[in-house]
Design a protein around this motif. Structure first.
Motif, short mmCIF file in Angstrom:
data_model
loop_
_atom_site.label_atom_id
_atom_site.label_comp_id
_atom_site.label_asym_id
_atom_site.label_seq_id
_atom_site.Cartn_x
_atom_site.Cartn_y
_atom_site.Cartn_z
N GLU A 21 -26.30 -12.85 -15.94
CA GLU A 21 -27.70 -13.16 -15.68
C GLU A 21 -28.30 -13.84 -16.90
N GLY A 22 -28.72 -15.08 -16.74
CA GLY A 22 -29.41 -15.80 -17.80
C GLY A 22 -28.71 -15.80 -19.15
N GLY A 23 -27.42 -16.05 -19.19
CA GLY A 23 -26.69 -16.09 -20.44
C GLY A 23 -26.23 -14.72 -20.93
N SER A 24 -26.61 -13.66 -20.26
CA SER A 24 -26.17 -12.31 -20.61
C SER A 24 -25.19 -11.81 -19.56
N LYS A 25 -24.35 -10.88 -19.98
CA LYS A 25 -23.42 -10.24 -19.06
C LYS A 25 -23.72 -8.75 -19.05
N ILE A 26 -23.83 -8.20 -17.84
CA ILE A 26 -24.05 -6.77 -17.68
C ILE A 26 -22.78 -6.18 -17.09
N TYR A 27 -22.16 -5.28 -17.83
CA TYR A 27 -20.95 -4.61 -17.37
C TYR A 27 -21.36 -3.34 -16.64
N LEU A 28 -20.78 -3.13 -15.48
CA LEU A 28 -21.13 -2.00 -14.64
C LEU A 28 -19.92 -1.12 -14.40
N LYS A 29 -20.18 0.15 -14.08
CA LYS A 29 -19.09 1.02 -13.64
C LYS A 29 -19.57 1.79 -12.42
N LYS A 30 -18.62 2.14 -11.58
CA LYS A 30 -18.90 2.94 -10.41
C LYS A 30 -18.93 4.40 -10.84
N VAL A 31 -19.96 5.13 -10.42
CA VAL A 31 -20.13 6.53 -10.82
C VAL A 31 -20.34 7.41 -9.60
N SER A 32 -20.04 8.68 -9.74
CA SER A 32 -20.31 9.60 -8.63
C SER A 32 -21.78 10.03 -8.65
N GLU A 33 -22.36 10.16 -9.83
CA GLU A 33 -23.78 10.48 -9.99
C GLU A 33 -24.35 9.61 -11.10
N TYR A 34 -25.65 9.25 -10.96
CA TYR A 34 -26.29 8.45 -11.99
C TYR A 34 -26.50 9.27 -13.27
N THR A 35 -26.45 8.59 -14.40
CA THR A 35 -26.84 9.20 -15.66
C THR A 35 -28.36 9.34 -15.64
N THR A 93 -22.85 -0.20 -18.30
CA THR A 93 -22.10 0.42 -19.41
C THR A 93 -22.24 -0.39 -20.68
N LYS A 94 -22.54 -1.68 -20.52
CA LYS A 94 -22.62 -2.55 -21.69
C LYS A 94 -23.39 -3.81 -21.29
N ILE A 95 -24.16 -4.33 -22.22
CA ILE A 95 -24.85 -5.61 -22.03
C ILE A 95 -24.47 -6.49 -23.21
N VAL A 96 -24.00 -7.69 -22.92
CA VAL A 96 -23.65 -8.65 -23.95
C VAL A 96 -24.60 -9.83 -23.81
N SER A 97 -25.36 -10.07 -24.88
CA SER A 97 -26.31 -11.17 -24.90
C SER A 97 -26.05 -11.99 -26.16
N GLY A 98 -25.46 -13.16 -25.94
CA GLY A 98 -25.07 -13.98 -27.10
C GLY A 98 -24.01 -13.26 -27.90
N ASP A 99 -24.27 -13.08 -29.20
CA ASP A 99 -23.33 -12.37 -30.08
C ASP A 99 -23.64 -10.87 -30.17
N THR A 100 -24.67 -10.42 -29.46
CA THR A 100 -25.10 -9.03 -29.56
C THR A 100 -24.58 -8.23 -28.37
N GLU A 101 -24.01 -7.06 -28.69
CA GLU A 101 -23.47 -6.18 -27.65
C GLU A 101 -24.21 -4.84 -27.71
N PHE A 102 -24.75 -4.42 -26.57
CA PHE A 102 -25.44 -3.14 -26.46
C PHE A 102 -24.57 -2.20 -25.64
N THR A 103 -24.21 -1.04 -26.21
CA THR A 103 -23.38 -0.09 -25.47
C THR A 103 -24.02 1.29 -25.35
#
Length: 157
Positions: free
Chosen positions: A130-144, A40-50
């Protein structure tokens, strides 16, 4: 009359057994953590990808399923099929441990943690570092899917 009372009690007890038996989870899953997950989101340093990461929708960056039998299976959003068995998973307190048990790592004599990924459980949030980055996950019923994500982006324009 006594036979009727005994038969009635037996029927009530039998009904109680049928109602009381079975899975605690209505989905039939053995673990509340078994299921499909996606980013749902990746945070790498000061950069956030949503919404977008490397030209693709964030949800399709990382998709996998934790199966009831303890296997973890990767999902390829582009081809819409399972990628491969990516290892085994277990729950340890407030963490889900993903362990790569492939033959490539089985002969490795290094620290066993080198082939283990940890997903921190924080309420409804699942966070993989992972390697200084954080990957935020969510549980889903079906993949996007890529097509669904692209049509959503097109309708927003």
């Amino acid at each position: 009359m006594k036979k009727l009372a005994v038969l009635s009690m037996a029927a009530v007890l039998a009904a109680g057994c049928f109602v009381g038996c079975g899975s605690k989870d209505s989905s039939g899953s053995k673990s509340k953590y078994a299921g499909k997950y996606e980013a749902t989101k990746i945070v790498s340093g000061d950069t956030e990808f949503t919404t977008d990461y490397s030209g693709n929708p964030i949800a399709t960056f990382l998709q996998f399923e934790l199966k009831d039998d303890g296997k973890a299976i990767g999902w390829d959003a582009k081809s819409q099929k399972e990628e491969a068995d990516i290892g085994k998973w277990t729950v340890d307190g407030d963490e889900i441990k993903l362990t790569d048990d492939s033959e490539d790592n089985s002969g490795d004599n290094s620290d066993s943690d080198s082939n283990t990924m940890t997903i921190k459980i924080d309420g409804d949030d699942f966070i993989m570092s992972e390697g200084g980055s954080k990957i935020y996950l969510k549980k889903v019923s079906e993949y996007t899917t890529l097509a669904a994500a692209e049509s959503t982006e097109a309708s927003e324009d």
